[in-house]
Design an enzyme around this catalytic site. Sequence first.
Site, PDB file in Angstrom:
ATOM      1  N   GLN A 122      17.747  48.130  -7.439  1.00  0.00           N
ATOM      2  CA  GLN A 122      16.664  47.335  -8.044  1.00  0.00           C
ATOM      3  C   GLN A 122      17.104  45.882  -8.134  1.00  0.00           C
ATOM      4  OE1 GLN A 122      15.050  49.726 -11.667  1.00  0.00           O
ATOM      5  NE2 GLN A 122      17.044  50.566 -11.194  1.00  0.00           N
ATOM      6  N   HIS A 124      13.245  46.034  -5.060  1.00  0.00           N
ATOM      7  CA  HIS A 124      12.570  44.920  -5.753  1.00  0.00           C
ATOM      8  C   HIS A 124      12.695  43.606  -4.977  1.00  0.00           C
ATOM      9  CE1 HIS A 124      12.596  47.156  -9.905  1.00  0.00           C
ATOM     10  NE2 HIS A 124      11.716  47.646  -9.047  1.00  0.00           N
ATOM     11  N   CYS A 167       1.824  29.026   4.380  1.00  0.00           N
ATOM     12  CA  CYS A 167       2.203  29.022   5.803  1.00  0.00           C
ATOM     13  C   CYS A 167       3.358  29.979   6.096  1.00  0.00           C
ATOM     14  CB  CYS A 167       2.566  27.615   6.273  1.00  0.00           C
ATOM     15  SG  CYS A 167       4.163  27.018   5.654  1.00  0.00           S
TER      16      CYS A 167
HETATM   17  P1  OAD Z   1      18.078  46.736 -17.498  1.00  0.00           P
HETATM   18  O1  OAD Z   1      18.517  45.421 -18.032  1.00  0.00           O
HETATM   19  O2  OAD Z   1      16.797  47.282 -17.985  1.00  0.00           O
HETATM   20  O3  OAD Z   1      19.205  47.807 -17.794  1.00  0.00           O
HETATM   21  C1  OAD Z   1      20.547  47.547 -17.550  1.00  0.00           C
HETATM   22  C2  OAD Z   1      21.330  48.813 -17.827  1.00  0.00           C
HETATM   23  O4  OAD Z   1      22.675  48.582 -17.465  1.00  0.00           O
HETATM   24  C3  OAD Z   1      21.338  49.247 -19.291  1.00  0.00           C
HETATM   25  O5  OAD Z   1      21.021  50.636 -19.352  1.00  0.00           O
HETATM   26  C4  OAD Z   1      22.762  48.967 -19.751  1.00  0.00           C
HETATM   27  O6  OAD Z   1      23.215  49.922 -20.698  1.00  0.00           O
HETATM   28  C5  OAD Z   1      23.532  49.101 -18.462  1.00  0.00           C
HETATM   29  N1  OAD Z   1      24.774  48.320 -18.355  1.00  0.00           N
HETATM   30  C6  OAD Z   1      25.028  47.066 -18.776  1.00  0.00           C
HETATM   31  N2  OAD Z   1      26.256  46.665 -18.414  1.00  0.00           N
HETATM   32  C7  OAD Z   1      26.815  47.702 -17.734  1.00  0.00           C
HETATM   33  C8  OAD Z   1      28.074  47.904 -17.075  1.00  0.00           C
HETATM   34  N3  OAD Z   1      29.013  46.958 -17.043  1.00  0.00           N
HETATM   35  N4  OAD Z   1      28.284  49.095 -16.481  1.00  0.00           N
HETATM   36  C9  OAD Z   1      27.336  50.072 -16.512  1.00  0.00           C
HETATM   37  N5  OAD Z   1      26.139  49.935 -17.109  1.00  0.00           N
HETATM   38  C10 OAD Z   1      25.879  48.765 -17.704  1.00  0.00           C
HETATM   39  O7  OAD Z   1      18.118  46.607 -15.903  1.00  0.00           O
HETATM   40  P2  OAD Z   1      17.371  47.504 -14.803  1.00  0.00           P
HETATM   41  O8  OAD Z   1      17.277  48.907 -15.250  1.00  0.00           O
HETATM   42  O9  OAD Z   1      18.022  47.211 -13.515  1.00  0.00           O
HETATM   43  O10 OAD Z   1      12.583  44.260 -12.205  1.00  0.00           O
HETATM   44  O11 OAD Z   1      15.939  46.865 -14.826  1.00  0.00           O
HETATM   45  C11 OAD Z   1      14.989  47.304 -13.902  1.00  0.00           C
HETATM   46  C12 OAD Z   1      14.066  46.196 -13.515  1.00  0.00           C
HETATM   47  O12 OAD Z   1      13.536  45.557 -14.691  1.00  0.00           O
HETATM   48  C13 OAD Z   1      14.722  45.067 -12.772  1.00  0.00           C
HETATM   49  O13 OAD Z   1      14.905  45.335 -11.408  1.00  0.00           O
HETATM   50  C14 OAD Z   1      13.747  43.958 -12.978  1.00  0.00           C
HETATM   51  C15 OAD Z   1      13.457  44.132 -14.454  1.00  0.00           C
HETATM   52  O14 OAD Z   1      12.245  43.671 -14.889  1.00  0.00           O
HETATM   53  C16 OAD Z   1      11.916  43.296 -11.610  1.00  0.00           C
HETATM   54  O15 OAD Z   1      12.250  42.144 -11.687  1.00  0.00           O
HETATM   55  C17 OAD Z   1      10.744  43.798 -10.845  1.00  0.00           C
END
Ligand code: OAD
Length: 249
Positions: free
Chosen positions: A101, A119, A130
């Site tokens: 994502q 994404h 354009c």
């Molecule tokens: P989130 O910010 O919602 O979630 C991040 C996740 O990573 C959380 O569950 C944290 O606990 C975990 N996390 C943080 N640091 C970590 C680490 N060092 N190791 C392992 N886990 C860790 O991000 P996404 O789930 O990717 O979409 O969000 C999904 C979508 O929401 C994104 O692609 C974006 C956003 O709106 C668009 O822009 C369309």
Amino acid sequence: MDTLYEDVAKLMIERKRCVALTGAGVSAESGISTFRSRGGLWEKYDPAVYASIEVFRRDPSKYWSIRGDFIRDYDSYQPNNAHLALAELEKMGILQSVVTQNIDGLHTKAGSKRVIEVHGTIREINCLKCRKQYIAPHVPEGTPPYCESCGGVLKPNTVLFGEQLPPDALMNAQNESLICNVMLVIGTSANVYPAAALPELALQHGAAIVEVNIERAFPSVDYYLGEKAGTALPKLVDEIRKQSSYSIS
Ligand code: OAD
């Protein structure tokens, strides 16, 4: 090495066809903000205003007013141990693909060959009129910036809320989920659909689900590795190497 890692390594070696679904948590250790963790982007900005296609169409300046948080010089960010471990698993023939994502390009930079960006990518900025393409961070100034050739509004090649995912990427991601035997779900809060539905799809087709996250997002996965991705994934690679060499000798 604790038995949890031994068990997951064994599962991945035996079942083969592993696929990873990654989210912002994978890039956190490279210094890129997550969205919903503490201090994440959506704590500062309401995505319904700043990342909505409907608002963008009416007033693109809203999105572009936070361009500093999105349009960075991604060349200056480096893949971390989590990205590198996934690239290594692909080289070892264990991982079939990475469905991400993330829009930062760090999986490819780490050496992963089969990366499905559901994404889109923030590196490409297109003129909506354009179709001229700019490569970030070389984007004209302005809020919003306008195309230097035709004066059209520019938009990054990323998916905003309310927009369809790139159809090929979504289809490939769904296919990978249907045919995998193990899905590693790494660093995602699984809040945003349809990407968040991919683990369910894999599960329905008999795959085992392994979650790597510092905070559990999926209550009922087969295995949960509750460490930072940059710690957990290299440990997994080491354990797979160890077990593979046992089985070879
Ligand atoms: P989130 O910010 O919602 O979630 C991040 C996740 O990573 C959380 O569950 C944290 O606990 C975990 N996390 C943080 N640091 C970590 C680490 N060092 N190791 C392992 N886990 C860790 O991000 P996404 O789930 O990717 O979409 O969000 C999904 C979508 O929401 C994104 O692609 C974006 C956003 O709106 C668009 O822009 C369309």
